[in-house]
Every structure is written in C-alpha cells, then in structure tokens.
Design a protein around this motif. Structure first.
Motif, PDB file in Angstrom:
ATOM      1  N   THR A 287      61.490  25.330  19.976  1.00  0.00           N
ATOM      2  CA  THR A 287      61.505  24.156  20.849  1.00  0.00           C
ATOM      3  C   THR A 287      61.399  22.871  20.037  1.00  0.00           C
ATOM      4  OG1 THR A 287      60.516  25.415  22.662  1.00  0.00           O
ATOM      5  CG2 THR A 287      60.364  23.012  22.783  1.00  0.00           C
ATOM      6  N   VAL A 288      60.563  22.888  18.996  1.00  0.00           N
ATOM      7  CA  VAL A 288      60.427  21.705  18.150  1.00  0.00           C
ATOM      8  C   VAL A 288      61.744  21.402  17.445  1.00  0.00           C
ATOM      9  CG1 VAL A 288      59.261  20.715  16.143  1.00  0.00           C
ATOM     10  CG2 VAL A 288      57.953  22.033  17.819  1.00  0.00           C
ATOM     11  N   GLU A 289      62.382  22.420  16.868  1.00  0.00           N
ATOM     12  CA  GLU A 289      63.648  22.217  16.161  1.00  0.00           C
ATOM     13  C   GLU A 289      64.714  21.663  17.104  1.00  0.00           C
ATOM     14  OE1 GLU A 289      67.158  24.732  13.866  1.00  0.00           O
ATOM     15  OE2 GLU A 289      65.373  25.765  14.611  1.00  0.00           O
ATOM     16  N   ARG A 290      64.801  22.211  18.299  1.00  0.00           N
ATOM     17  CA  ARG A 290      65.808  21.748  19.247  1.00  0.00           C
ATOM     18  C   ARG A 290      65.534  20.317  19.707  1.00  0.00           C
ATOM     19  NH1 ARG A 290      66.041  27.447  22.659  1.00  0.00           N
ATOM     20  NH2 ARG A 290      67.533  28.495  21.282  1.00  0.00           N
ATOM     21  N   THR A 291      64.266  19.947  19.791  1.00  0.00           N
ATOM     22  CA  THR A 291      63.929  18.584  20.174  1.00  0.00           C
ATOM     23  C   THR A 291      64.313  17.598  19.074  1.00  0.00           C
ATOM     24  OG1 THR A 291      62.117  19.409  21.553  1.00  0.00           O
ATOM     25  CG2 THR A 291      62.063  17.073  20.950  1.00  0.00           C
ATOM     26  N   VAL A 292      64.102  17.971  17.812  1.00  0.00           N
ATOM     27  CA  VAL A 292      64.554  17.128  16.702  1.00  0.00           C
ATOM     28  C   VAL A 292      66.069  16.944  16.763  1.00  0.00           C
ATOM     29  CG1 VAL A 292      64.847  17.009  14.194  1.00  0.00           C
ATOM     30  CG2 VAL A 292      62.631  17.636  15.164  1.00  0.00           C
ATOM     31  N   GLN A 293      66.792  18.030  16.998  1.00  0.00           N
ATOM     32  CA  GLN A 293      68.247  17.940  17.115  1.00  0.00           C
ATOM     33  C   GLN A 293      68.644  16.980  18.233  1.00  0.00           C
ATOM     34  OE1 GLN A 293      70.527  19.331  15.237  1.00  0.00           O
ATOM     35  NE2 GLN A 293      69.553  21.032  14.153  1.00  0.00           N
ATOM     36  N   GLN A 311      65.296  -2.061  19.727  1.00  0.00           N
ATOM     37  CA  GLN A 311      64.885  -0.680  19.519  1.00  0.00           C
ATOM     38  C   GLN A 311      66.130   0.194  19.396  1.00  0.00           C
ATOM     39  OE1 GLN A 311      61.754  -0.136  19.210  1.00  0.00           O
ATOM     40  NE2 GLN A 311      60.550  -1.333  20.647  1.00  0.00           N
ATOM     41  N   PHE A 312      66.126   1.056  18.398  1.00  0.00           N
ATOM     42  CA  PHE A 312      67.186   2.062  18.337  1.00  0.00           C
ATOM     43  C   PHE A 312      66.704   3.233  17.512  1.00  0.00           C
ATOM     44  CE2 PHE A 312      68.051  -1.137  15.070  1.00  0.00           C
ATOM     45  CZ  PHE A 312      68.162  -0.383  13.905  1.00  0.00           C
ATOM     46  N   LEU A 313      67.096   4.417  17.935  1.00  0.00           N
ATOM     47  CA  LEU A 313      66.733   5.617  17.204  1.00  0.00           C
ATOM     48  C   LEU A 313      67.517   5.682  15.906  1.00  0.00           C
ATOM     49  CD1 LEU A 313      66.557   8.327  19.987  1.00  0.00           C
ATOM     50  CD2 LEU A 313      64.702   7.679  18.454  1.00  0.00           C
ATOM     51  N   SER A 314      66.831   6.023  14.836  1.00  0.00           N
ATOM     52  CA  SER A 314      67.453   6.159  13.532  1.00  0.00           C
ATOM     53  C   SER A 314      67.006   7.467  12.913  1.00  0.00           C
ATOM     54  CB  SER A 314      67.047   4.996  12.622  1.00  0.00           C
ATOM     55  OG  SER A 314      67.279   5.311  11.269  1.00  0.00           O
ATOM     56  N   ALA A 315      67.969   8.269  12.462  1.00  0.00           N
ATOM     57  CA  ALA A 315      67.634   9.570  11.887  1.00  0.00           C
ATOM     58  C   ALA A 315      66.742   9.434  10.661  1.00  0.00           C
ATOM     59  CB  ALA A 315      68.917  10.329  11.533  1.00  0.00           C
ATOM     60  N   GLU A 316      66.895   8.341   9.913  1.00  0.00           N
ATOM     61  CA  GLU A 316      66.045   8.146   8.741  1.00  0.00           C
ATOM     62  C   GLU A 316      64.624   7.770   9.133  1.00  0.00           C
ATOM     63  OE1 GLU A 316      68.975   6.570   9.117  1.00  0.00           O
ATOM     64  OE2 GLU A 316      70.094   6.432   7.234  1.00  0.00           O
ATOM     65  N   SER A 317      64.456   6.900  10.128  1.00  0.00           N
ATOM     66  CA  SER A 317      63.126   6.408  10.471  1.00  0.00           C
ATOM     67  C   SER A 317      62.301   7.442  11.231  1.00  0.00           C
ATOM     68  CB  SER A 317      63.226   5.124  11.297  1.00  0.00           C
ATOM     69  OG  SER A 317      63.796   5.378  12.565  1.00  0.00           O
ATOM     70  N   ALA A 331      59.677  19.213  10.183  1.00  0.00           N
ATOM     71  CA  ALA A 331      59.941  18.929   8.787  1.00  0.00           C
ATOM     72  C   ALA A 331      61.122  19.746   8.290  1.00  0.00           C
ATOM     73  CB  ALA A 331      58.701  19.221   7.945  1.00  0.00           C
ATOM     74  N   ASP A 332      61.198  21.012   8.673  1.00  0.00           N
ATOM     75  CA  ASP A 332      62.310  21.868   8.260  1.00  0.00           C
ATOM     76  C   ASP A 332      63.631  21.356   8.843  1.00  0.00           C
ATOM     77  OD1 ASP A 332      60.608  23.496   6.844  1.00  0.00           O
ATOM     78  OD2 ASP A 332      60.482  25.042   8.402  1.00  0.00           O
ATOM     79  N   ALA A 333      63.591  20.893  10.103  1.00  0.00           N
ATOM     80  CA  ALA A 333      64.809  20.418  10.748  1.00  0.00           C
ATOM     81  C   ALA A 333      65.327  19.153  10.076  1.00  0.00           C
ATOM     82  CB  ALA A 333      64.550  20.150  12.235  1.00  0.00           C
ATOM     83  N   TYR A 334      64.431  18.224   9.731  1.00  0.00           N
ATOM     84  CA  TYR A 334      64.862  17.005   9.042  1.00  0.00           C
ATOM     85  C   TYR A 334      65.379  17.335   7.637  1.00  0.00           C
ATOM     86  CZ  TYR A 334      62.597  14.337  12.753  1.00  0.00           C
ATOM     87  OH  TYR A 334      62.243  13.813  13.974  1.00  0.00           O
TER      88      TYR A 334
END
Length: 339
Positions: A287-293, A311-317, A331-334
């Motif tokens: 569930t955590v991995e899918r939420t990161v995705q 405001q904007f979502l940024s994969a780096e931030s 952490a694994d997903a990122y």
C-alpha cells in the motif's frame, strides 16, 4: 508541493514569481500520462478494503488535499474504498494514526518530529506541500508588527492542531509572554485563546480577538472568504527565523505569501514548515509503494483548486521530510524511481 521560499536565496535577492504546478521529475513527466504497473495491477485481494485519511478543519488546505488523495486512492485501486475525515489538525491526525483509526494523515513536520512525543511509530510517505503560517489581523486594528500583539487577544489554534504547537514557539521567539486571561490582556503579553480557523475568523470579525494564527496552504479558502466581510492584513513573521532555527534546527523556512493570494493583501514573507503525508511504520509495504506511485504519477489530481500555483507536487521534493524517517517501502519506491 513546493513553495516560493528563500532558504537558499540571500535577503534582497530576486525571487521568481509562482507558476502553476510543474511536475519536475523527468521520470514523472515521462510517465504521467499512464498508470505505473504497481497501480494498474491493484486487485481486491491485495489492497485494503477501507482506508481513512485524517485531514483537518473545513476550509483549510489539509482537508482539501486529504479529500483529493482519498478519491485518488479509491479511483486508482490502491484501496477498495477511501475517505477523508475532518480533524483538529496535525496533532489529532498523528493520534488517529497511532490509534489505528486512520491509515494516512497529513501533519506538520514540527508536530511529527517531537522527540519522545506522539509521533513514535509514525513514518513519512513524503513531503506533500509547505504550510504557511498566517498571522491575520484586521486592517483597522493598528497592529503592524508582532510587537503590536502585546496586550492583545490572540487566537492560537484549536487543541490538536499543528497551529497550536507552532504558535507558542513563534510568540516565544518574538519575546512575547502569554496569558490565558483573554478578558484582561496584560501589557507585554498576548492573551491567548485556543480557537481554530473558523471560530478564530468569526472572533476576528466580531472583534473578540485581535489576531488569528493559522498554519495552512495559500490561499486558505476560509480566510479568502472572510476578506469579503472585513479588510484583513497579514503580519511579516520572517524576522523570527534566526531564533526559531536556533531553537528547533532546520524545521522552518522563510516563505512568501504572494501578492493577490488574498484580496487587498500585499505580498508578505512569513514562516513555513514542511507538511508531510504520514503512515504507521507497520503499514504494509504494498500500500505504501502504491501510494508513492500515486503521488508521483498522478500529481495533477492532488492539487486543490484553491491553490494559486504556489503549491505543486515534485518528485524530488517528496523525499525531503525534514528528518522524519521515510517508511522503508517509500524509501525503496523513491530509490527505484530515481536510481
């Protein structure tokens, strides 16, 4: 979501104006048009059937974001059913996680990083946006700076909110004492009342408080609406940052509330704190991995309509969680996304 901030910009340097959200990550840009396999393969057998996201007060950014997130979690099959619930804010949300009544929650980093506090057993899924501390006063109040709050009545957030944690830190950093006797403010101190966003705005309109502290997104819908009834002003809080950083480390930043965020209110520098999406450390990895995705690939679905583009979502931030540890699966997903 990334704010207009100057943690790396010297005082007086030019700051670029805010833009509509931009998904910075090259990975995210390349894949934003399609669902990643981890989401596409979600089935009823390997997902939670009912999932709760602890949000915040009506009229605030927390509940807006949590409602969008819950809808996306359900729409993309991360959960069979997902819903956002209204709460008092950060501290309440952490308590909901610890009690198992919520699967995800939004909370300020300062609330989530208290040593030995209620944040034990909590992990970060990612930094989702920046909170801006608002110190709201009536334009006709004569209050022009923090020193003007001495002898005044101040709404400091309802119990259970992140605002109720941050505001006393701000007042202490400003050298202002506090009193709980709002009926008889004492010279040199601010008389504090535990009022949340909506009750605080009502009290400000009625003149029963002289200032309202609120930590939220820009613009906060309830504050924007209040400007239709009474002329408001925001106080510059940025002078408090050196003392805040001395006491609390790097939890706080200097951020800009842009001109036009609220009708008739000019741009003002203030204090910002990272806002995190949290879960329990024992939450299942899938569930955590899918939420990161979802945060990375469906960012456009998670920007509240009230946002002005600051405001904007940024994969780096997303990974910049102000020292709050990431859930191992996050952490694994990122790591998989960024290499």
């Amino acid at each position: 979501m990334v704010p207009v901030r100057d943690s790396l910009v010297p005082d007086g340097a030019a700051v670029q104006p805010p833009r509509r959200w931009v998904l910075k990550s090259a990975v995210a840009v390349g894949l934003a048009a399609c669902l990643p396999p981890a989401l596409a393969a979600c089935t009823g057998a390997d997902r939670p059937e009912d999932l709760v996201v602890a949000g915040g007060e009506p009229g605030g950014f927390y509940l807006e974001f949590s409602t969008l997130l819950a809808a996306a979690l359900e729409r993309h099959g991360v959960a069979g059913h997902a819903r956002a619930v209204a709460t008092g804010g950060s501290l309440d949300n952490i308590a909901e996680l610890r009690a198992g009544r919520a699967a995800f929650a939004v909370a300020l980093a300062d609330a989530a990083s208290q040593p030995g506090g209620d944040s034990a057993g909590i992990a970060a899924v990612g930094k989702v946006y920046e909170n801006y501390v608002h110190c709201v006063v009536r334009k006709d109040s004569g209050i022009r700076d923090l020193a003007g709050l001495a002898g005044r009545r101040v709404a400091v957030g309802q119990p259970g909110s992140g605002t109720s944690l941050t505001t006393p830190r701000l007042l202490e950093a400003a050298g202002l004492g506090t009193s709980a006797d709002a009926a008889a403010p004492v010279a040199g101190t601010a008389a504090v009342e535990n009022l949340g966003l909506n009750d605080g705005i009502a009290a400000l309109k009625a003149g029963t408080v002289d200032a309202l502290f609120w930590s939220g997104g820009v613009p906060t819908a309830a504050i924007a609406s209040a400007t239709q009834d009474v002329a408001l002003a925001l106080l510059d809080l940025s002078s408090l940052l050196p003392e805040l950083r001395r006491r609390y480390g790097g939890l706080y930043d200097r951020v800009l509330i842009p001109d036009g965020s609220y009708p008739g209110v000019p741009a003002v520098w203030t204090v910002g704190a990272p806002n995190l999406l949290l879960c329990r450390r024992d939450m299942d990895s899938t569930t955590v991995e899918r939420t990161v995705q979802l945060l990375v690939h469906s960012a456009a679905e998670l920007i509240p309509q009230s946002s002005l583009g600051v405001q904007f979502l940024s994969a780096e931030s997303l990974i910049n969680t102000a020292g709050v540890p990431l859930h191992p699966a996050a952490a694994d997903a990122y790591r998989a996304l960024h290499g």
